[in-house]
Every structure is written in structure tokens, then in C-alpha cells.
Design a protein around this motif. Structure first.
Motif, PDB file in Angstrom:
ATOM      1  N   PHE A  49      52.728  42.717  43.267  1.00  0.00           N
ATOM      2  CA  PHE A  49      52.455  42.257  44.626  1.00  0.00           C
ATOM      3  C   PHE A  49      51.574  43.240  45.390  1.00  0.00           C
ATOM      4  N   THR A  50      51.677  44.532  45.082  1.00  0.00           N
ATOM      5  CA  THR A  50      50.809  45.519  45.727  1.00  0.00           C
ATOM      6  C   THR A  50      49.358  45.296  45.324  1.00  0.00           C
ATOM      7  N   ILE A  51      49.141  45.081  44.031  1.00  0.00           N
ATOM      8  CA  ILE A  51      47.779  44.831  43.535  1.00  0.00           C
ATOM      9  C   ILE A  51      47.239  43.520  44.101  1.00  0.00           C
ATOM     10  N   ARG A  52      48.100  42.513  44.134  1.00  0.00           N
ATOM     11  CA  ARG A  52      47.669  41.203  44.618  1.00  0.00           C
ATOM     12  C   ARG A  52      47.307  41.254  46.104  1.00  0.00           C
ATOM     13  N   SER A  53      48.067  41.973  46.884  1.00  0.00           N
ATOM     14  CA  SER A  53      47.819  42.035  48.334  1.00  0.00           C
ATOM     15  C   SER A  53      46.521  42.756  48.664  1.00  0.00           C
ATOM     16  N   SER A  54      46.086  43.637  47.777  1.00  0.00           N
ATOM     17  CA  SER A  54      44.855  44.386  48.046  1.00  0.00           C
ATOM     18  C   SER A  54      43.615  43.687  47.497  1.00  0.00           C
ATOM     19  N   ALA A  55      43.815  42.592  46.766  1.00  0.00           N
ATOM     20  CA  ALA A  55      42.680  41.870  46.185  1.00  0.00           C
ATOM     21  C   ALA A  55      42.120  40.870  47.198  1.00  0.00           C
ATOM     22  N   THR A  56      40.810  40.730  47.227  1.00  0.00           N
ATOM     23  CA  THR A  56      40.188  39.778  48.144  1.00  0.00           C
ATOM     24  C   THR A  56      40.351  38.345  47.645  1.00  0.00           C
ATOM     25  N   ARG A  57      40.466  38.202  46.328  1.00  0.00           N
ATOM     26  CA  ARG A  57      40.665  36.876  45.737  1.00  0.00           C
ATOM     27  C   ARG A  57      41.627  37.000  44.562  1.00  0.00           C
ATOM     28  N   TRP A  58      42.598  36.085  44.506  1.00  0.00           N
ATOM     29  CA  TRP A  58      43.592  36.139  43.433  1.00  0.00           C
ATOM     30  C   TRP A  58      43.905  34.741  42.912  1.00  0.00           C
ATOM     31  N   PRO A  59      43.815  34.513  41.599  1.00  0.00           N
ATOM     32  CA  PRO A  59      43.288  35.431  40.578  1.00  0.00           C
ATOM     33  C   PRO A  59      41.791  35.665  40.776  1.00  0.00           C
ATOM     34  N   PRO A  60      41.266  36.762  40.249  1.00  0.00           N
ATOM     35  CA  PRO A  60      39.836  37.040  40.393  1.00  0.00           C
ATOM     36  C   PRO A  60      38.982  35.924  39.801  1.00  0.00           C
ATOM     37  N   GLU A  61      37.784  35.801  40.302  1.00  0.00           N
ATOM     38  CA  GLU A  61      36.873  34.769  39.810  1.00  0.00           C
ATOM     39  C   GLU A  61      36.606  34.968  38.321  1.00  0.00           C
ATOM     40  N   GLY A  62      36.590  33.875  37.577  1.00  0.00           N
ATOM     41  CA  GLY A  62      36.345  33.954  36.147  1.00  0.00           C
ATOM     42  C   GLY A  62      37.605  34.072  35.307  1.00  0.00           C
ATOM     43  N   THR A  63      38.768  34.141  35.975  1.00  0.00           N
ATOM     44  CA  THR A  63      40.028  34.225  35.236  1.00  0.00           C
ATOM     45  C   THR A  63      40.335  32.881  34.577  1.00  0.00           C
ATOM     46  N   PRO A  64      40.685  32.864  33.295  1.00  0.00           N
ATOM     47  CA  PRO A  64      41.026  31.603  32.634  1.00  0.00           C
ATOM     48  C   PRO A  64      42.174  30.889  33.343  1.00  0.00           C
ATOM     49  N   HIS A  65      42.151  29.584  33.271  1.00  0.00           N
ATOM     50  CA  HIS A  65      43.171  28.782  33.943  1.00  0.00           C
ATOM     51  C   HIS A  65      44.526  28.937  33.255  1.00  0.00           C
ATOM     52  N   GLY A 135      40.583  43.049  32.902  1.00  0.00           N
ATOM     53  CA  GLY A 135      40.608  43.090  34.358  1.00  0.00           C
ATOM     54  C   GLY A 135      42.007  43.282  34.877  1.00  0.00           C
ATOM     55  N   VAL A 136      42.120  43.395  36.194  1.00  0.00           N
ATOM     56  CA  VAL A 136      43.410  43.699  36.784  1.00  0.00           C
ATOM     57  C   VAL A 136      44.404  42.553  36.603  1.00  0.00           C
ATOM     58  N   PHE A 137      43.926  41.307  36.636  1.00  0.00           N
ATOM     59  CA  PHE A 137      44.847  40.191  36.471  1.00  0.00           C
ATOM     60  C   PHE A 137      45.389  40.155  35.043  1.00  0.00           C
ATOM     61  N   GLY A 138      44.506  40.357  34.062  1.00  0.00           N
ATOM     62  CA  GLY A 138      44.957  40.377  32.677  1.00  0.00           C
ATOM     63  C   GLY A 138      45.962  41.483  32.429  1.00  0.00           C
ATOM     64  N   SER A 139      45.705  42.653  33.016  1.00  0.00           N
ATOM     65  CA  SER A 139      46.611  43.786  32.833  1.00  0.00           C
ATOM     66  C   SER A 139      48.002  43.485  33.381  1.00  0.00           C
ATOM     67  N   THR A 140      48.041  42.955  34.612  1.00  0.00           N
ATOM     68  CA  THR A 140      49.347  42.673  35.224  1.00  0.00           C
ATOM     69  C   THR A 140      50.044  41.508  34.532  1.00  0.00           C
ATOM     70  N   PHE A 141      49.277  40.489  34.130  1.00  0.00           N
ATOM     71  CA  PHE A 141      49.869  39.326  33.474  1.00  0.00           C
ATOM     72  C   PHE A 141      50.535  39.717  32.154  1.00  0.00           C
ATOM     73  N   TYR A 142      49.790  40.414  31.313  1.00  0.00           N
ATOM     74  CA  TYR A 142      50.329  40.781  29.998  1.00  0.00           C
ATOM     75  C   TYR A 142      51.437  41.831  30.105  1.00  0.00           C
ATOM     76  N   THR A 143      51.345  42.696  31.103  1.00  0.00           N
ATOM     77  CA  THR A 143      52.402  43.697  31.274  1.00  0.00           C
ATOM     78  C   THR A 143      53.717  43.032  31.660  1.00  0.00           C
TER      79      THR A 143
END
Length: 204
Positions: A49-65, A135-143
């Protein structure tokens, strides 16, 4: 010379004995272990949630559905396995060893089905370019989902051990703390996934 009261010795509780009105040391140990795991996953959710709150767009553009319906199917499988696990606990409380074994097998198969489904999702996402280092979304998702998957695998191994012991007739209505311990852990794994499903798939 002191006289040993053998009748009193026979009444001493066995290690698997669940004391009426209280909780055995083994069950208390499992509760404390789960409490430590709650703090571990709490830290992971906090970081997400800390990473998500600091992101301008979530998930980042180009993230697979991410397929919410597919994840909902996995959720149904895991919740069902939690139900069958609890049915097994209720069965052994009534000394129904046959139903206990059936419920343990059902829970184990459903847990393995969940892991296989998660592996298929990983394969699809990796094929679309989302990896742990993409990317940051992939890192948090897989973690988050990876640590949970490891806990599911550990829980499945625990259920397998309980099943093998049940086949040997080691549990009765009076002595079945290990079954209860496995159910506590499996319900915990289920609750964590509900949190992940809500956070990652529903609240995007």
C-alpha cells in the motif's frame, strides 16, 4: 516406600489431548506461530500500500491484465478447501475417522489445484512480459502471491502428514490436536488469500 497410584497415572492427559474448556500447549503454539505470520504478511501488505500510494498510476501503464474472474475461481477453490478441512475437524470430534480421511484428501487435492492454477497464471503473465524484475508492480505481485503460495505448499504438506497419520488410526475424538492445528493454519492461509484477492484483483 511411596505407593504409585496407577489409576491416577492412567488419567494423565496424552500429548494430543485437547483439554475441555481450555487449549492445549500444541494448539497454543500454533496460535502464536500464526500470530507471527500475521505480522509478516502485515508488513508485506503495508509495503504494497505504501508503494501503491506513491504511484501516479496503478497498475503502471503496460502492465498485463490480471483476470479477476480467474482469481475468483482460485479463491473458490481455496475457500472450498477450508470448508472441507473444517468438516474433517468436525468429523474426528465425532470419532468419524473415515470422513476425516475423505475430508483431508479433498482439502489436499483442492490445495494442489490452487497451486497449479497459480502456476498457470504465472506462466501466462511471464509470457506477457511481467516478471519479478520487470517493474514495481511485478515485484510486489510476485512477492505477495509467491510467499502466500509457499505457505499453501507448506500447509498442503502438513495436511498430507496428518492424512498419513489418520490412515494409521492415530486420531480419535479425544486425541486430535494435530488435526486442529492443521485446520488453524489452513484457515489462516485462506484468510490471507482473501486479503490478496481483494487488494490485488478487486481494488486496482
Amino acid at each position: 516406600m511411596a505407593v504409585v497410584d496407577t489409576a491416577a497415572l492412567d488419567e494423565l492427559p496424552a500429548p494430543e489431548h485437547h483439554k475441555p474448556g481450555g487449549i492445549s500447549s500444541s494448539l497454543l503454539g500454533m496460535v502464536l506461530f500464526i500470530a507471527s505470520e500475521v505480522m509478516f504478511f502485515g508488513g508485506l501488505f503495508g509495503a504494497y500500500f505504501t508503494i501503491r500510494s506513491s504511484a501516479t498510476r496503478w497498475p503502471p501503464e503496460g502492465t498485463p491484465h490480471l483476470s479477476t474472474w480467474y482469481a475468483a475461481g482460485l479463491t473458490t477453490i481455496l475457500v472450498t478447501s477450508s470448508v472441507t478441512m473444517q468438516l474433517g475437524v468436525w468429523a474426528i470430534r465425532k470419532n468419524d475417522q473415515r470422513r476425516l480421511k475423505l475430508c483431508l484428501v479433498a482439502s489436499l487435492l483442492l490445495g494442489v489445484a490452487f497451486l497449479c492454477g497459480q502456476a498457470l497464471e504465472y506462466s501466462k503473465l511471464i509470457g506477457e512480459g511481467m516478471t519479478l524484475s520487470s517493474g514495481v508492480f511485478g515485484s510486489t505481485f510476485y512477492t505477495l502471491t509467491g510467499f502466500h503460495g509457499a505457505h499453501v505448499a507448506g500447509g498442503a504438506a502438513f495436511i498430507l502428514i496428518v492424512f498419513l497419520r489418520a490412515r494409521s488410526g492415530q486420531f480419535t475424538a479425544r486425541y486430535h490436536d494435530t488435526v486442529e492445528m492443521a485446520s488453524y493454519y489452513w484457515h489462516f492461509v485462506d484468510v490471507v488469500w482473501l486479503g490478496l484477492f481483494s487488494t490485488i484483483y478487486l481494488l486496482r
